[in-house]
Each structure stands twice: as C-alpha cells, then as structure tokens.
Scaffold this motif. Sequence first.
Motif, PDB file in Angstrom:
ATOM      1  N   ALA A 185       0.834  -1.210   0.000  1.00 43.02           N
ATOM      2  CA  ALA A 185       0.000   0.000   0.000  1.00 43.02           C
ATOM      3  C   ALA A 185       0.866   1.256   0.000  1.00 43.02           C
ATOM      4  O   ALA A 185       0.548   2.240  -0.682  1.00 43.02           O
ATOM      5  CB  ALA A 185      -0.927  -0.008   1.210  1.00 43.02           C
ATOM      6  N   PHE A 186       1.971   1.217   0.730  1.00 41.10           N
ATOM      7  CA  PHE A 186       2.877   2.369   0.766  1.00 41.10           C
ATOM      8  C   PHE A 186       3.499   2.608  -0.607  1.00 41.10           C
ATOM      9  O   PHE A 186       3.631   3.758  -1.044  1.00 41.10           O
ATOM     10  CB  PHE A 186       3.963   2.147   1.822  1.00 41.10           C
ATOM     11  N   ILE A 187       3.876   1.549  -1.306  1.00 37.36           N
ATOM     12  CA  ILE A 187       4.442   1.684  -2.650  1.00 37.36           C
ATOM     13  C   ILE A 187       3.435   2.336  -3.591  1.00 37.36           C
ATOM     14  O   ILE A 187       3.774   3.228  -4.366  1.00 37.36           O
ATOM     15  CB  ILE A 187       4.892   0.305  -3.181  1.00 37.36           C
ATOM     16  N   ILE A 226       9.621   8.003 -12.357  1.00 40.46           N
ATOM     17  CA  ILE A 226       9.859   7.326 -11.079  1.00 40.46           C
ATOM     18  C   ILE A 226       8.540   6.796 -10.525  1.00 40.46           C
ATOM     19  O   ILE A 226       8.482   5.693  -9.977  1.00 40.46           O
ATOM     20  CB  ILE A 226      10.553   8.277 -10.085  1.00 40.46           C
ATOM     21  N   GLY A 227       7.465   7.561 -10.685  1.00 38.44           N
ATOM     22  CA  GLY A 227       6.146   7.092 -10.267  1.00 38.44           C
ATOM     23  C   GLY A 227       5.744   5.836 -11.028  1.00 38.44           C
ATOM     24  O   GLY A 227       5.170   4.910 -10.452  1.00 38.44           O
ATOM     25  N   GLY A 228       6.067   5.788 -12.314  1.00 35.52           N
ATOM     26  CA  GLY A 228       5.793   4.601 -13.116  1.00 35.52           C
ATOM     27  C   GLY A 228       6.580   3.394 -12.620  1.00 35.52           C
ATOM     28  O   GLY A 228       6.067   2.274 -12.602  1.00 35.52           O
ATOM     29  N   ALA A 229       7.809   3.623 -12.207  1.00 32.72           N
ATOM     30  CA  ALA A 229       8.619   2.526 -11.662  1.00 32.72           C
ATOM     31  C   ALA A 229       8.011   1.994 -10.366  1.00 32.72           C
ATOM     32  O   ALA A 229       7.959   0.781 -10.148  1.00 32.72           O
ATOM     33  CB  ALA A 229      10.044   3.000 -11.423  1.00 32.72           C
ATOM     34  N   PHE A 230       7.538   2.897  -9.518  1.00 27.36           N
ATOM     35  CA  PHE A 230       6.897   2.465  -8.276  1.00 27.36           C
ATOM     36  C   PHE A 230       5.591   1.729  -8.565  1.00 27.36           C
ATOM     37  O   PHE A 230       5.262   0.755  -7.892  1.00 27.36           O
ATOM     38  CB  PHE A 230       6.638   3.657  -7.342  1.00 27.36           C
ATOM     39  N   GLU A 231       4.848   2.173  -9.573  1.00 27.63           N
ATOM     40  CA  GLU A 231       3.613   1.474  -9.924  1.00 27.63           C
ATOM     41  C   GLU A 231       3.915   0.069 -10.451  1.00 27.63           C
ATOM     42  O   GLU A 231       3.232  -0.895 -10.107  1.00 27.63           O
ATOM     43  CB  GLU A 231       2.824   2.256 -10.969  1.00 27.63           C
ATOM     44  N   LEU A 232       4.955  -0.053 -11.256  1.00 26.24           N
ATOM     45  CA  LEU A 232       5.354  -1.356 -11.754  1.00 26.24           C
ATOM     46  C   LEU A 232       5.745  -2.274 -10.591  1.00 26.24           C
ATOM     47  O   LEU A 232       5.352  -3.442 -10.547  1.00 26.24           O
ATOM     48  CB  LEU A 232       6.522  -1.213 -12.724  1.00 26.24           C
ATOM     49  N   PHE A 265       4.634  -2.061  -7.569  1.00 24.97           N
ATOM     50  CA  PHE A 265       3.381  -2.402  -6.903  1.00 24.97           C
ATOM     51  C   PHE A 265       2.715  -3.591  -7.585  1.00 24.97           C
ATOM     52  O   PHE A 265       2.325  -4.558  -6.941  1.00 24.97           O
ATOM     53  CB  PHE A 265       2.447  -1.189  -6.903  1.00 24.97           C
ATOM     54  N   TRP A 266       2.585  -3.533  -8.914  1.00 28.31           N
ATOM     55  CA  TRP A 266       1.894  -4.605  -9.635  1.00 28.31           C
ATOM     56  C   TRP A 266       2.652  -5.918  -9.576  1.00 28.31           C
ATOM     57  O   TRP A 266       2.042  -6.993  -9.523  1.00 28.31           O
ATOM     58  CB  TRP A 266       1.616  -4.199 -11.074  1.00 28.31           C
ATOM     59  N   VAL A 267       3.966  -5.861  -9.572  1.00 31.48           N
ATOM     60  CA  VAL A 267       4.749  -7.085  -9.421  1.00 31.48           C
ATOM     61  C   VAL A 267       4.465  -7.721  -8.072  1.00 31.48           C
ATOM     62  O   VAL A 267       4.279  -8.930  -7.969  1.00 31.48           O
ATOM     63  CB  VAL A 267       6.260  -6.801  -9.591  1.00 31.48           C
ATOM     64  N   ARG A 268       4.399  -6.929  -7.011  1.00 31.28           N
ATOM     65  CA  ARG A 268       4.114  -7.461  -5.677  1.00 31.28           C
ATOM     66  C   ARG A 268       2.698  -8.013  -5.587  1.00 31.28           C
ATOM     67  O   ARG A 268       2.461  -9.015  -4.920  1.00 31.28           O
ATOM     68  CB  ARG A 268       4.304  -6.380  -4.616  1.00 31.28           C
ATOM     69  N   VAL A 269       1.757  -7.374  -6.261  1.00 31.60           N
ATOM     70  CA  VAL A 269       0.366  -7.821  -6.189  1.00 31.60           C
ATOM     71  C   VAL A 269       0.151  -9.110  -6.988  1.00 31.60           C
ATOM     72  O   VAL A 269      -0.525 -10.031  -6.523  1.00 31.60           O
ATOM     73  CB  VAL A 269      -0.592  -6.714  -6.695  1.00 31.60           C
ATOM     74  N   LEU A 270       0.730  -9.194  -8.175  1.00 29.63           N
ATOM     75  CA  LEU A 270       0.444 -10.313  -9.063  1.00 29.63           C
ATOM     76  C   LEU A 270       1.368 -11.515  -8.881  1.00 29.63           C
ATOM     77  O   LEU A 270       1.039 -12.608  -9.327  1.00 29.63           O
ATOM     78  CB  LEU A 270       0.511  -9.839 -10.519  1.00 29.63           C
TER      79      LEU A 270
END
Length: 54
Positions: free
Chosen positions: A8-10, A32-38, A40-45
Amino acid sequence: MERHLVTAFILLVAIVLYALGFTGSCAALIGIGGAFELWFWVRVLRPRQRPTRP
C-alpha cells in the motif's frame, strides 16, 4: 500484514509522484512514479511463496 502495508505504501508513493510530476511538468517524477507502480503490480500479481517446514 506487513507485506500489505509495504504494498500500500508503494502505491501511495507512486500516486504522489504522479501528482507532483503532472502538476510540476517534471517527466522524471512521472517516470519514477511509473517505476513504483510497476513495483506495486509485481508485488500484487506475483504468487507468494510460503516457507516449507522440514
């Protein structure tokens, strides 16, 4: 539970960086925001690996 808080923090960091990048027209913050979003999705999926007991 700690894993969920980190994820959630990411996502929160990604949203803040996107907002700062769009309001200030700074492509680096958007990237950098795009990198953090990527991240996030790696951790979720990614399937969570459970430790095996001997």
